[in-house]
Write a protein that holds these residues in place. Sequence first.
Motif, PDB file in Angstrom:
ATOM      1  N   VAL A 187      54.847   7.494 -24.713  1.00 49.82           N
ATOM      2  CA  VAL A 187      53.816   7.569 -25.756  1.00 49.82           C
ATOM      3  C   VAL A 187      52.886   8.748 -25.492  1.00 49.82           C
ATOM      4  N   THR A 188      52.467   8.914 -24.243  1.00 48.84           N
ATOM      5  CA  THR A 188      51.589  10.029 -23.893  1.00 48.84           C
ATOM      6  C   THR A 188      52.276  11.361 -24.148  1.00 48.84           C
ATOM      7  N   GLY A 191      54.362   3.824 -21.547  1.00 47.17           N
ATOM      8  CA  GLY A 191      53.143   4.634 -21.503  1.00 47.17           C
ATOM      9  C   GLY A 191      53.384   6.117 -21.413  1.00 47.17           C
ATOM     10  N   LEU A 216      54.223  -1.023 -24.305  1.00 41.61           N
ATOM     11  CA  LEU A 216      54.676   0.301 -24.721  1.00 41.61           C
ATOM     12  C   LEU A 216      55.072   1.138 -23.506  1.00 41.61           C
ATOM     13  N   LEU A 243      44.616  10.225 -23.724  1.00 42.58           N
ATOM     14  CA  LEU A 243      45.925   9.597 -23.926  1.00 42.58           C
ATOM     15  C   LEU A 243      46.304   8.705 -22.742  1.00 42.58           C
ATOM     16  N   SER A 248      46.219  -6.343 -25.851  1.00 43.74           N
ATOM     17  CA  SER A 248      46.475  -5.723 -24.546  1.00 43.74           C
ATOM     18  C   SER A 248      47.941  -5.863 -24.149  1.00 43.74           C
ATOM     19  N   SER A 250      39.292   3.315 -17.550  1.00 44.85           N
ATOM     20  CA  SER A 250      40.167   2.157 -17.751  1.00 44.85           C
ATOM     21  C   SER A 250      39.559   0.903 -17.134  1.00 44.85           C
ATOM     22  N   ILE A 283      44.263   5.514 -22.892  1.00 51.33           N
ATOM     23  CA  ILE A 283      44.709   4.581 -23.927  1.00 51.33           C
ATOM     24  C   ILE A 283      45.828   3.677 -23.415  1.00 51.33           C
ATOM     25  N   VAL A 284      46.724   4.221 -22.604  1.00 51.23           N
ATOM     26  CA  VAL A 284      47.871   3.423 -22.138  1.00 51.23           C
ATOM     27  C   VAL A 284      47.603   2.756 -20.787  1.00 51.23           C
ATOM     28  N   VAL A 296      49.939  -3.217 -26.117  1.00 47.84           N
ATOM     29  CA  VAL A 296      49.784  -1.865 -25.571  1.00 47.84           C
ATOM     30  C   VAL A 296      50.484  -1.752 -24.225  1.00 47.84           C
ATOM     31  N   TYR A 297      50.378  -2.813 -23.426  1.00 53.84           N
ATOM     32  CA  TYR A 297      50.997  -2.809 -22.091  1.00 53.84           C
ATOM     33  C   TYR A 297      52.520  -2.723 -22.182  1.00 53.84           C
TER      34      TYR A 297
END
Length: 271
Positions: free
Chosen positions: A122-123, A119, A117, A140, A111, A85, A143-144, A114-115
């Motif tokens: 989603v994972t 996390g 979401l 995964l 960004s 990351s 990604i978050v 995505v931020y």
Amino acid sequence: MSHVSEARRPWKLGIALTLLFVMTATFGPLLYAVDPNAQNLLSVLSPPGAQYPLGTDQLGRDVLARLLHSARYSAGIAIAVVVFSIALGCILAGIAQWTGGMISTSLVMFSDAVYALPGLLVTLLLADVLGGGAMVIVFLLWIVAWPEYFRLSYSVGQQIVNSDHVLASRLAGASGGTIFRLQVLPVILPYLLSLGAISVGRIVLAIATLGFLGVGIAPPQAEWGMMINDLRVYWQISPVQLAAPVFAIVWVVLALLILSQSMPKAKPGLN
């Protein structure tokens, strides 16, 4: 003088707890060389004793051995996620800062999206679809997680890039890579390390959450969240076995929280 010594105490405590965890995860499985997956159905849910220091679980497996192997596994995954990351966040932040225009705007908007979401949710959903396993979980969580490092690197780096000494370096003919390595990275690195320390604790907690819900590391690999889920129905007769992974998670998160809070802080609103 007393204020200085008291200010250093959290730092020392965080360092001590973190080093103790790192040494336990690294050397624990070597010093306590017991197969964490070996079953002994004649010793199911045995209390702590000479043969099993923390007792056994519902399948007769040594809880201490599983605790130590899980520490190494969880720490390895968390550190890998943070390193990836930081790398991606710094690279994209550098591209956004030096190119500007539409590319910079697009990266910042992406960004932010995505931020925004959730996390962990989603994972959880993607892990359930893709299946468990270390590589899937690392991917995964990575990604978050990277937008935090991008936002921090971009915000702090933008101030440095627009400073007089960086402008002077540009006029002197220094390349963008040289400026980033010598003038930008040394400034943002303490902020990244501070964020990375607390992120490792959060990721360890996320891994345990996924394991508890049954979509994380696949059995028979030992994992703290999965151990808690397996032993929670036996809490009345095996409280020590259940408390062991809970204590381990609290220990790691608390140690890294103290360490992070003692390091240079990112600007408010960035993390």
